[in-house]
Design a protein around this motif. Structure first.
Motif, PDB file in Angstrom:
ATOM      1  N   SER A  37     -18.271   8.961  -7.329  1.00 28.40           N
ATOM      2  CA  SER A  37     -19.683   8.727  -7.644  1.00 28.40           C
ATOM      3  C   SER A  37     -19.893   7.418  -8.398  1.00 28.40           C
ATOM      4  CB  SER A  37     -20.226   9.896  -8.471  1.00 28.40           C
ATOM      5  OG  SER A  37     -20.109  11.108  -7.767  1.00 28.40           O
ATOM      6  N   PHE A  38     -18.953   7.101  -9.313  1.00 30.90           N
ATOM      7  CA  PHE A  38     -19.075   5.894 -10.129  1.00 30.90           C
ATOM      8  C   PHE A  38     -17.789   5.067  -9.983  1.00 30.90           C
ATOM      9  CE2 PHE A  38     -21.859   9.022 -12.070  1.00 30.90           C
ATOM     10  CZ  PHE A  38     -23.032   8.305 -12.231  1.00 30.90           C
ATOM     11  N   PRO A  39     -17.776   4.133  -9.045  1.00 27.59           N
ATOM     12  CA  PRO A  39     -16.556   3.352  -8.782  1.00 27.59           C
ATOM     13  C   PRO A  39     -16.307   2.273  -9.826  1.00 27.59           C
ATOM     14  CG  PRO A  39     -18.330   2.570  -7.396  1.00 27.59           C
ATOM     15  CD  PRO A  39     -18.886   3.748  -8.159  1.00 27.59           C
ATOM     16  N   MET A  40     -16.051   2.708 -11.040  1.00 27.57           N
ATOM     17  CA  MET A  40     -15.849   1.743 -12.138  1.00 27.57           C
ATOM     18  C   MET A  40     -14.360   1.419 -12.288  1.00 27.57           C
ATOM     19  SD  MET A  40     -18.653   3.317 -14.819  1.00 27.57           S
ATOM     20  CE  MET A  40     -18.512   1.972 -15.999  1.00 27.57           C
ATOM     21  N   PHE A  41     -13.798   0.802 -11.245  1.00 26.40           N
ATOM     22  CA  PHE A  41     -12.380   0.484 -11.247  1.00 26.40           C
ATOM     23  C   PHE A  41     -12.089  -0.927 -11.744  1.00 26.40           C
ATOM     24  CE2 PHE A  41     -12.627   3.574  -7.595  1.00 26.40           C
ATOM     25  CZ  PHE A  41     -12.015   4.632  -8.266  1.00 26.40           C
ATOM     26  N   GLY A  42     -13.134  -1.759 -11.835  1.00 23.63           N
ATOM     27  CA  GLY A  42     -12.925  -3.135 -12.259  1.00 23.63           C
ATOM     28  C   GLY A  42     -11.921  -3.845 -11.358  1.00 23.63           C
ATOM     29  N   PRO A  43     -11.206  -4.847 -11.884  1.00 22.51           N
ATOM     30  CA  PRO A  43     -10.245  -5.602 -11.078  1.00 22.51           C
ATOM     31  C   PRO A  43      -8.881  -4.924 -10.956  1.00 22.51           C
ATOM     32  CG  PRO A  43     -10.418  -6.566 -13.250  1.00 22.51           C
ATOM     33  CD  PRO A  43     -11.432  -5.448 -13.213  1.00 22.51           C
ATOM     34  N   TYR A  44      -8.734  -3.727 -11.548  1.00 17.86           N
ATOM     35  CA  TYR A  44      -7.432  -3.040 -11.557  1.00 17.86           C
ATOM     36  C   TYR A  44      -6.866  -2.826 -10.142  1.00 17.86           C
ATOM     37  CZ  TYR A  44      -3.980   0.601 -12.718  1.00 17.86           C
ATOM     38  OH  TYR A  44      -2.830   1.340 -12.854  1.00 17.86           O
ATOM     39  N   PRO A  45      -7.613  -2.229  -9.197  1.00 14.70           N
ATOM     40  CA  PRO A  45      -7.048  -2.031  -7.861  1.00 14.70           C
ATOM     41  C   PRO A  45      -6.632  -3.342  -7.190  1.00 14.70           C
ATOM     42  CG  PRO A  45      -8.997  -0.673  -8.150  1.00 14.70           C
ATOM     43  CD  PRO A  45      -8.959  -1.630  -9.306  1.00 14.70           C
ATOM     44  N   ALA A  46      -7.412  -4.395  -7.390  1.00 14.12           N
ATOM     45  CA  ALA A  46      -7.050  -5.689  -6.794  1.00 14.12           C
ATOM     46  C   ALA A  46      -5.694  -6.154  -7.313  1.00 14.12           C
ATOM     47  CB  ALA A  46      -8.129  -6.731  -7.105  1.00 14.12           C
ATOM     48  N   SER A  47      -5.445  -5.936  -8.598  1.00  8.80           N
ATOM     49  CA  SER A  47      -4.156  -6.330  -9.170  1.00  8.80           C
ATOM     50  C   SER A  47      -3.023  -5.488  -8.604  1.00  8.80           C
ATOM     51  CB  SER A  47      -4.195  -6.224 -10.700  1.00  8.80           C
ATOM     52  OG  SER A  47      -4.190  -4.868 -11.139  1.00  8.80           O
ATOM     53  N   LYS A  48      -3.306  -4.211  -8.337  1.00 10.09           N
ATOM     54  CA  LYS A  48      -2.273  -3.327  -7.803  1.00 10.09           C
ATOM     55  C   LYS A  48      -2.010  -3.614  -6.321  1.00 10.09           C
ATOM     56  CE  LYS A  48      -1.305  -1.128 -11.572  1.00 10.09           C
ATOM     57  NZ  LYS A  48       0.037  -1.208 -12.192  1.00 10.09           N
ATOM     58  N   PHE A  49      -3.063  -3.960  -5.565  1.00  7.56           N
ATOM     59  CA  PHE A  49      -2.854  -4.399  -4.189  1.00  7.56           C
ATOM     60  C   PHE A  49      -1.999  -5.665  -4.174  1.00  7.56           C
ATOM     61  CE2 PHE A  49      -5.968  -1.393  -2.716  1.00  7.56           C
ATOM     62  CZ  PHE A  49      -5.771  -1.284  -1.346  1.00  7.56           C
ATOM     63  N   ALA A  50      -2.210  -6.540  -5.147  1.00  7.46           N
ATOM     64  CA  ALA A  50      -1.409  -7.767  -5.249  1.00  7.46           C
ATOM     65  C   ALA A  50       0.061  -7.437  -5.452  1.00  7.46           C
ATOM     66  CB  ALA A  50      -1.927  -8.635  -6.392  1.00  7.46           C
ATOM     67  N   LEU A  51       0.344  -6.384  -6.230  1.00  4.99           N
ATOM     68  CA  LEU A  51       1.729  -5.983  -6.470  1.00  4.99           C
ATOM     69  C   LEU A  51       2.400  -5.482  -5.190  1.00  4.99           C
ATOM     70  CD1 LEU A  51       1.554  -4.173  -9.942  1.00  4.99           C
ATOM     71  CD2 LEU A  51       2.376  -6.486  -9.433  1.00  4.99           C
ATOM     72  N   CYS A  52       1.616  -4.884  -4.298  1.00  2.00           N
ATOM     73  CA  CYS A  52       2.172  -4.456  -3.011  1.00  2.00           C
ATOM     74  C   CYS A  52       2.670  -5.665  -2.223  1.00  2.00           C
ATOM     75  CB  CYS A  52       1.123  -3.697  -2.199  1.00  2.00           C
ATOM     76  SG  CYS A  52       0.712  -2.071  -2.852  1.00  2.00           S
ATOM     77  N   GLY A  53       1.855  -6.718  -2.182  1.00  2.00           N
ATOM     78  CA  GLY A  53       2.263  -7.938  -1.501  1.00  2.00           C
ATOM     79  C   GLY A  53       3.466  -8.570  -2.170  1.00  2.00           C
ATOM     80  N   LEU A  54       3.465  -8.555  -3.496  1.00  2.00           N
ATOM     81  CA  LEU A  54       4.592  -9.113  -4.249  1.00  2.00           C
ATOM     82  C   LEU A  54       5.887  -8.385  -3.892  1.00  2.00           C
ATOM     83  CD1 LEU A  54       5.780 -10.839  -6.583  1.00  2.00           C
ATOM     84  CD2 LEU A  54       5.121  -8.981  -8.127  1.00  2.00           C
ATOM     85  N   ALA A  55       5.832  -7.057  -3.882  1.00  2.00           N
ATOM     86  CA  ALA A  55       7.030  -6.268  -3.589  1.00  2.00           C
ATOM     87  C   ALA A  55       7.582  -6.588  -2.206  1.00  2.00           C
ATOM     88  CB  ALA A  55       6.710  -4.775  -3.710  1.00  2.00           C
ATOM     89  N   GLU A  56       6.692  -6.702  -1.224  1.00  2.00           N
ATOM     90  CA  GLU A  56       7.136  -6.993   0.147  1.00  2.00           C
ATOM     91  C   GLU A  56       7.823  -8.351   0.227  1.00  2.00           C
ATOM     92  OE1 GLU A  56       7.084  -5.102   3.018  1.00  2.00           O
ATOM     93  OE2 GLU A  56       6.654  -3.523   1.554  1.00  2.00           O
ATOM     94  N   VAL A  57       7.248  -9.345  -0.428  1.00  2.00           N
ATOM     95  CA  VAL A  57       7.826 -10.689  -0.376  1.00  2.00           C
ATOM     96  C   VAL A  57       9.165 -10.735  -1.105  1.00  2.00           C
ATOM     97  CG1 VAL A  57       7.523 -13.074  -1.119  1.00  2.00           C
ATOM     98  CG2 VAL A  57       5.603 -11.847  -0.108  1.00  2.00           C
ATOM     99  N   VAL A  58       9.242 -10.104  -2.279  1.00  2.00           N
ATOM    100  CA  VAL A  58      10.488 -10.124  -3.049  1.00  2.00           C
ATOM    101  C   VAL A  58      11.611  -9.433  -2.278  1.00  2.00           C
ATOM    102  CG1 VAL A  58      11.646  -9.308  -5.141  1.00  2.00           C
ATOM    103  CG2 VAL A  58       9.357 -10.306  -5.293  1.00  2.00           C
ATOM    104  N   ARG A  59      11.303  -8.318  -1.611  1.00  2.00           N
ATOM    105  CA  ARG A  59      12.340  -7.631  -0.813  1.00  2.00           C
ATOM    106  C   ARG A  59      12.889  -8.560   0.263  1.00  2.00           C
ATOM    107  NH1 ARG A  59       8.559  -3.339  -0.596  1.00  2.00           N
ATOM    108  NH2 ARG A  59       8.963  -1.803  -2.218  1.00  2.00           N
ATOM    109  N   LYS A  60      12.022  -9.311   0.909  1.00  2.00           N
ATOM    110  CA  LYS A  60      12.474 -10.234   1.951  1.00  2.00           C
ATOM    111  C   LYS A  60      13.305 -11.368   1.348  1.00  2.00           C
ATOM    112  CE  LYS A  60       8.997  -9.284   5.478  1.00  2.00           C
ATOM    113  NZ  LYS A  60       8.789  -7.915   4.992  1.00  2.00           N
TER     114      LYS A  60
END
Length: 252
Positions: A152-175
């Motif tokens: 009802s109240f999507p007050m997530f701020g920039p937190y999810p964006a930072s966590k999505f960034a960590l997904c990309g980071l993990a993929e690149v570091v593994r490679k």
């Protein structure tokens, strides 16, 4: 955990929640743990609770401050030679509509959640490579790094964006680890809501109604990953609380 006895683990955000529980569990399993947090007194208290053969070093550090972070790595290299297990746990959550956040909220969130993680991984991989030792890196991500729930109240701020960034980071570091043929594993852990101080930013009545994990659930999975064969790579774990109460034996 025998192969990790006497090895060094670095845990960021070790003053409370997942970081605190993980630091204590690793020390009780025989590891030498360096716990980082701004509230260093809480880690010092934690060090007194170690019942295993390991120990905990408490180091005051704001991971958003690169000079403080680099001082810690210099100290580790001088005193302990290096890090064998890294747990990137430090994180902040600014509960607000992203369109109403202050600019400082964006910078603070990414500096702690993403930039500090990048620096820690860079320094640890560099050290592991120099010492030619196997290692394990954990990124404590979030289910919000995979999907955004309808609320009802999507007050997530920039937190999810930072966590999505960590997904990309993990993929690149593994490679990169594969490219350089380094015996270093990286596991990204995505918990659902965990009973920690971080959820205090939510409306208490709402938070109480939602199912939650305990910090020990996350710690148990970190220990499980560490105990697997070095030939086994657990790239990612999604850990969610049960949505309905578990049935008792009499209900089967």
């Amino acid at each position: 955990m025998d192969r990790w006895i006497g090895k060094v683990a670095l845990v960021t955000g070790a003053s409370s929640g997942i970081g605190s529980d993980t630091a204590l569990a690793l020390a009780n399993a025989g590891m030498v743990v360096v716990g980082l947090a701004r509230r260093v007194e809480l880690i010092e208290e934690l060090a007194n609770k170690v019942t295993g053969s390991g120990k905990i070093y408490a180091r005051k550090c704001d991971v958003a401050n690169e000079s403080e972070l680099m001082e810690v790595f210099s100290w580790i290299r001088t005193v302990l030679c290096g890090v064998d297990v890294l747990v990137c746990n430090a994180g902040i959550f600014r509960c607000n509509f992203i369109t109403q956040c202050e600019s400082s909220d964006y910078r603070d969130t990414f500096n702690v959640n993403v930039v500090a993680t990048c620096i820690c991984i860079r320094e640890v991989v560099k050290n592991m490579k120099e010492r030619a030792v196997p290692g394990h890196i954990f990124i404590i991500n979030s289910i919000l790094g995979k999907r955004i729930p309808d609320v009802s109240f999507p007050m997530f701020g920039p937190y999810p964006a930072s966590k999505f960034a960590l997904c990309g980071l993990a993929e690149v570091v593994r490679k990169e680890l594969l490219y350089f043929k380094l015996p270093i594993r990286l596991t990204s852990i995505h918990p659902g809501m965990v009973q920690t101080d971080m959820i205090k930013v939510f409306d208490s009545a709402l938070a109480q109604r939602l199912p939650k994990l305990q910090v020990s659930d996350i710690t148990a999975n970190i220990l499980y990953c560490l105990q697997t064969s070095l030939d086994v790579h657990i790239d990612e774990l999604t850990i969610m609380p049960a949505m309905v109460p578990l049935m008792s034996h009499s209900e089967f």
